[in-house]
Scaffold this motif. Structure first.
Motif, PDB file in Angstrom:
ATOM      1  N   LEU A 134       0.742  -1.210  -0.009  1.00  0.00           N
ATOM      2  CA  LEU A 134       0.148   0.032   0.327  1.00  0.00           C
ATOM      3  C   LEU A 134       0.777   1.238  -0.001  1.00  0.00           C
ATOM      4  CD1 LEU A 134      -3.046  -0.970   2.344  1.00  0.00           C
ATOM      5  CD2 LEU A 134      -3.053  -0.904  -0.159  1.00  0.00           C
ATOM      6  N   ALA A 135       2.002   1.048   0.404  1.00  0.00           N
ATOM      7  CA  ALA A 135       2.955   2.402   0.364  1.00  0.00           C
ATOM      8  C   ALA A 135       3.204   2.695  -1.083  1.00  0.00           C
ATOM      9  CB  ALA A 135       4.071   2.073   0.980  1.00  0.00           C
ATOM     10  N   MET A 140      -5.240   8.143  -2.290  1.00  0.00           N
ATOM     11  CA  MET A 140      -6.226   7.218  -2.312  1.00  0.00           C
ATOM     12  C   MET A 140      -6.567   6.842  -0.377  1.00  0.00           C
ATOM     13  SD  MET A 140      -7.508   6.697  -5.159  1.00  0.00           S
ATOM     14  CE  MET A 140      -8.094   5.301  -5.520  1.00  0.00           C
ATOM     15  N   ASP A 141      -6.272   7.804   0.368  1.00  0.00           N
ATOM     16  CA  ASP A 141      -6.183   7.449   1.858  1.00  0.00           C
ATOM     17  C   ASP A 141      -7.424   7.058   2.488  1.00  0.00           C
ATOM     18  OD1 ASP A 141      -3.532   8.656   1.946  1.00  0.00           O
ATOM     19  OD2 ASP A 141      -4.144  10.493   2.464  1.00  0.00           O
ATOM     20  N   VAL A 143      -9.474   4.933   0.948  1.00  0.00           N
ATOM     21  CA  VAL A 143      -9.542   3.563   0.642  1.00  0.00           C
ATOM     22  C   VAL A 143      -8.497   2.841   1.019  1.00  0.00           C
ATOM     23  CG1 VAL A 143      -9.079   1.788  -1.382  1.00  0.00           C
ATOM     24  CG2 VAL A 143     -10.048   3.866  -2.003  1.00  0.00           C
ATOM     25  N   LYS A 144      -7.430   3.141   1.567  1.00  0.00           N
ATOM     26  CA  LYS A 144      -6.489   2.360   2.211  1.00  0.00           C
ATOM     27  C   LYS A 144      -6.874   2.325   3.993  1.00  0.00           C
ATOM     28  CE  LYS A 144      -2.463   4.262  -0.075  1.00  0.00           C
ATOM     29  NZ  LYS A 144      -1.250   5.249   0.074  1.00  0.00           N
ATOM     30  N   ARG A 145      -7.616   3.395   4.268  1.00  0.00           N
ATOM     31  CA  ARG A 145      -8.249   3.237   5.829  1.00  0.00           C
ATOM     32  C   ARG A 145      -9.271   2.073   5.849  1.00  0.00           C
ATOM     33  NH1 ARG A 145     -12.383   4.436   8.521  1.00  0.00           N
ATOM     34  NH2 ARG A 145     -13.602   5.124   6.645  1.00  0.00           N
ATOM     35  N   GLN A 146      -9.965   2.120   4.684  1.00  0.00           N
ATOM     36  CA  GLN A 146     -10.978   1.002   4.789  1.00  0.00           C
ATOM     37  C   GLN A 146     -10.375  -0.330   4.512  1.00  0.00           C
ATOM     38  OE1 GLN A 146     -14.962   1.522   2.718  1.00  0.00           O
ATOM     39  NE2 GLN A 146     -14.425   3.579   2.114  1.00  0.00           N
ATOM     40  N   LEU A 147      -9.502  -0.495   3.700  1.00  0.00           N
ATOM     41  CA  LEU A 147      -8.889  -1.789   3.574  1.00  0.00           C
ATOM     42  C   LEU A 147      -8.197  -2.181   5.084  1.00  0.00           C
ATOM     43  CD1 LEU A 147      -7.099  -1.270   0.240  1.00  0.00           C
ATOM     44  CD2 LEU A 147      -8.664  -3.114   0.710  1.00  0.00           C
ATOM     45  N   ASP A 148      -7.552  -1.244   5.669  1.00  0.00           N
ATOM     46  CA  ASP A 148      -7.091  -1.632   7.041  1.00  0.00           C
ATOM     47  C   ASP A 148      -8.224  -2.067   8.006  1.00  0.00           C
ATOM     48  OD1 ASP A 148      -4.307  -1.451   8.477  1.00  0.00           O
ATOM     49  OD2 ASP A 148      -5.656  -0.278   9.851  1.00  0.00           O
ATOM     50  N   LEU A 149      -9.187  -1.094   7.914  1.00  0.00           N
ATOM     51  CA  LEU A 149     -10.313  -1.554   8.850  1.00  0.00           C
ATOM     52  C   LEU A 149     -11.108  -2.840   8.731  1.00  0.00           C
ATOM     53  CD1 LEU A 149     -12.117  -0.316  11.367  1.00  0.00           C
ATOM     54  CD2 LEU A 149     -13.648   0.714   9.467  1.00  0.00           C
ATOM     55  N   LEU A 301     -15.444   1.283  -2.301  1.00  0.00           N
ATOM     56  CA  LEU A 301     -15.536   2.112  -3.369  1.00  0.00           C
ATOM     57  C   LEU A 301     -14.236   2.421  -3.907  1.00  0.00           C
ATOM     58  CD1 LEU A 301     -17.064   3.665  -5.688  1.00  0.00           C
ATOM     59  CD2 LEU A 301     -17.238   5.621  -3.859  1.00  0.00           C
ATOM     60  N   VAL A 302     -13.475   2.221  -4.797  1.00  0.00           N
ATOM     61  CA  VAL A 302     -12.370   2.621  -5.474  1.00  0.00           C
ATOM     62  C   VAL A 302     -12.913   3.552  -6.385  1.00  0.00           C
ATOM     63  CG1 VAL A 302     -10.376   2.079  -6.494  1.00  0.00           C
ATOM     64  CG2 VAL A 302     -11.322   0.318  -4.920  1.00  0.00           C
ATOM     65  N   GLY A 303     -12.836   4.886  -6.145  1.00  0.00           N
ATOM     66  CA  GLY A 303     -13.208   5.925  -7.005  1.00  0.00           C
ATOM     67  C   GLY A 303     -12.028   6.334  -7.876  1.00  0.00           C
ATOM     68  N   LEU A 304     -12.308   7.657  -8.421  1.00  0.00           N
ATOM     69  CA  LEU A 304     -11.286   8.177  -9.179  1.00  0.00           C
ATOM     70  C   LEU A 304     -10.195   8.716  -8.612  1.00  0.00           C
ATOM     71  CD1 LEU A 304     -13.717  10.443 -11.400  1.00  0.00           C
ATOM     72  CD2 LEU A 304     -12.646   8.419 -12.351  1.00  0.00           C
ATOM     73  N   PRO A 305      -8.895   8.514  -8.894  1.00  0.00           N
ATOM     74  CA  PRO A 305      -7.669   8.881  -8.199  1.00  0.00           C
ATOM     75  C   PRO A 305      -7.510  10.258  -7.756  1.00  0.00           C
ATOM     76  CG  PRO A 305      -6.852   8.681 -10.530  1.00  0.00           C
ATOM     77  CD  PRO A 305      -8.630   8.107 -10.308  1.00  0.00           C
ATOM     78  N   ASP A 306      -7.332  10.604  -6.558  1.00  0.00           N
ATOM     79  CA  ASP A 306      -7.302  11.919  -6.028  1.00  0.00           C
ATOM     80  C   ASP A 306      -5.918  12.609  -6.634  1.00  0.00           C
ATOM     81  OD1 ASP A 306      -5.542  10.694  -4.422  1.00  0.00           O
ATOM     82  OD2 ASP A 306      -6.736  10.449  -2.644  1.00  0.00           O
ATOM     83  N   ALA A 307      -5.956  13.891  -6.198  1.00  0.00           N
ATOM     84  CA  ALA A 307      -4.572  14.751  -6.698  1.00  0.00           C
ATOM     85  C   ALA A 307      -3.295  13.888  -6.577  1.00  0.00           C
ATOM     86  CB  ALA A 307      -4.737  16.224  -6.214  1.00  0.00           C
TER      87      ALA A 307
END
Length: 416
Positions: A134-135, A140-141, A143-149, A301-307
């Protein structure tokens, strides 16, 4: 001459393709079936659609070559100087035939690749160690948070998970618009866990023979179990696990869904150490039984990439190309709404501009910000059609709150 309507297996596959036209692997399988049955004209049209989805795909180009040679051989008199030649056309005849047969279907750029570009071997899914974590995923913070949870946290802290009565059993479904990195995220999860990664596409499972698809699916899960700990990644889950209520007359696909339910069921199979991740662009088409507890009961949900993610993606696709004066931060801000696939296309198109100049002048010059800005205006975000479909689901088919996260996301982006 055989006809598609006389072949029930082919009709079933074509119906599945009509339900899921954006599933590239399914379209390729249909092309293979058409070629096997000698329906080269129909296969040729499907090749055109497939190359629109994935330009330059080697497997489709190989099938295209088979179709073109077969059609040219059956009507050799239509080719200049072809009379009296064997069916094994030489290379000149093949490319002449290609221009004649597919000029209106396949863009000339695909034909310009030449015969050396053709590769017909199909790679099956293989178990491998993932080199990414994930590093390596920029931004996509959430999405990462939800994967961790939902997955990583319980696996890293089994004692705490047991104390709170939670676990990582069952499957996790990643959904969202196409081209936004669901496969990359699945590989990153495997790398994060130090587990094997086993990506499987629908073409690795579906077969024309009765019962073979179910055996293939069982074999996939058995391979994952033998290689535990293993992240088993099922791409395009909506095509594999389509709603059975919409499969009237499609007995084969119904039994495939039943087999998938059986493999996921902890009462009939031991999936210890197997973490099943699915990906789909259309979660609303997935059979409801697959969404029950113990199966794909959690969705992210894996949405559009953020900045931040856009900057990382742009850097990745420009890293091995000669560049000068690129302001990644500014470009990332100006590409809001682009998917990862759109950003890759942007970098490729800008590189082609620089290469065209190099061909004209005889001097290599780097890709510049001007090149990227020149092509940016011509690229329309590809996810717009997906969000149109998603808006209907959010507005009219979200009575149980399944898509509340998607509704919030769309409101935040002013898409509804």
């Amino acid at each position: 001459m055989p006809r598609p309507e006389d072949d029930p297996v082919l009709l079933e596959m074509l119906a599945a393709l009509d339900r899921s036209p954006d599933v590239f692997a399914l379209r390729v399988r249909v092309i293979e079936l058409l070629v096997e049955r000698g329906l080269f004209t129909e296969a040729l049209a499907q090749c055109g659609a497939a190359l629109t989805q994935e330009p330059g795909n080697a497997q489709v180009l190989g099938l295209l070559r088979q179709c073109t040679i077969a059609l040219a051989s059956s009507s050799a008199g239509a080719l200049p100087g072809a009379a009296g030649k064997s069916e094994a056309l030489d290379e000149y005849d093949f490319w002449a035939a290609a221009e004649e047969q597919v000029g209106d279907i396949i863009a000339p750029a695909f034909l310009d690749a030449g015969p050396a570009e053709f590769v017909t071997d199909r790679d099956a899914g293989t178990v491998r160690k993932s080199a990414v974590t994930l590093a390596d995923v920029g931004g996509m913070d959430e999405v990462k948070r939800q994967l961790d949870l939902a997955l990583l946290g319980p696996l890293r802290n089994p004692a705490l998970a047991q104390a709170f009565g939670t676990s990582a059993r069952g499957g996790l479904l990643l959904y969202g618009p196409p081209g936004c990195g669901k496969t990359f995220l699945a590989a990153a999860v495997a790398g994060e866990l130090g587990a094997n990664f086993y990506p499987v596409e629908i073409a690795d499972i579906l077969d024309i023979y009765t019962g073979a698809s179910e055996r293939n699916l069982h074999s996939v899960f058995e391979v994952a179990r033998r290689n535990a700990p293993c992240v088993l990644f099922l791409d395009e889950l909506d095509a594999l696990g389509h709603k059975r209520s919409q499969m009237s007359g499609s007995a084969t696909m119904r039994t495939v869904v039943n087999q998938l339910l059986t493999e996921l069921d902890s009462a009939t199979n031991s999936n210890d150490g197997v973490y099943v991740l699915g990906a789909t662009n259309h979660p609303w088409d997935v059979d409801v039984a697959l969404r029950r507890p113990g199966r794909f009961d959690r969705m992210i949900l894996v949405g559009l990439p953020d900045a931040a993610a856009r900057g990382s993606i742009l850097h990745y696709h420009l890293r091995d190309r000669p560049v000068a004066g690129i302001d990644l931060a500014a470009l990332a801000q100006r590409t809001d709404g682009f998917s990862g696939a759109d950003l890759a296309h942007l970098c490729t198109s800008a590189t082609q501009l620089a290469m065209a100049d190099a061909i004209r002048t005889g001097e290599v010059r780097p890709v510049t910000m001007h090149d990227l800005e020149a092509v940016r205006g011509d690229i329309k975000p590809s996810a717009a059609a997906w969000f149109e479909s998603a808006r209907n689901v959010v507005e009219f088919a979200n009575g149980d709150g399944t898509y509340d996260e998607l509704a919030r996301y769309m409101r935040g982006r002013k898409l509804r």
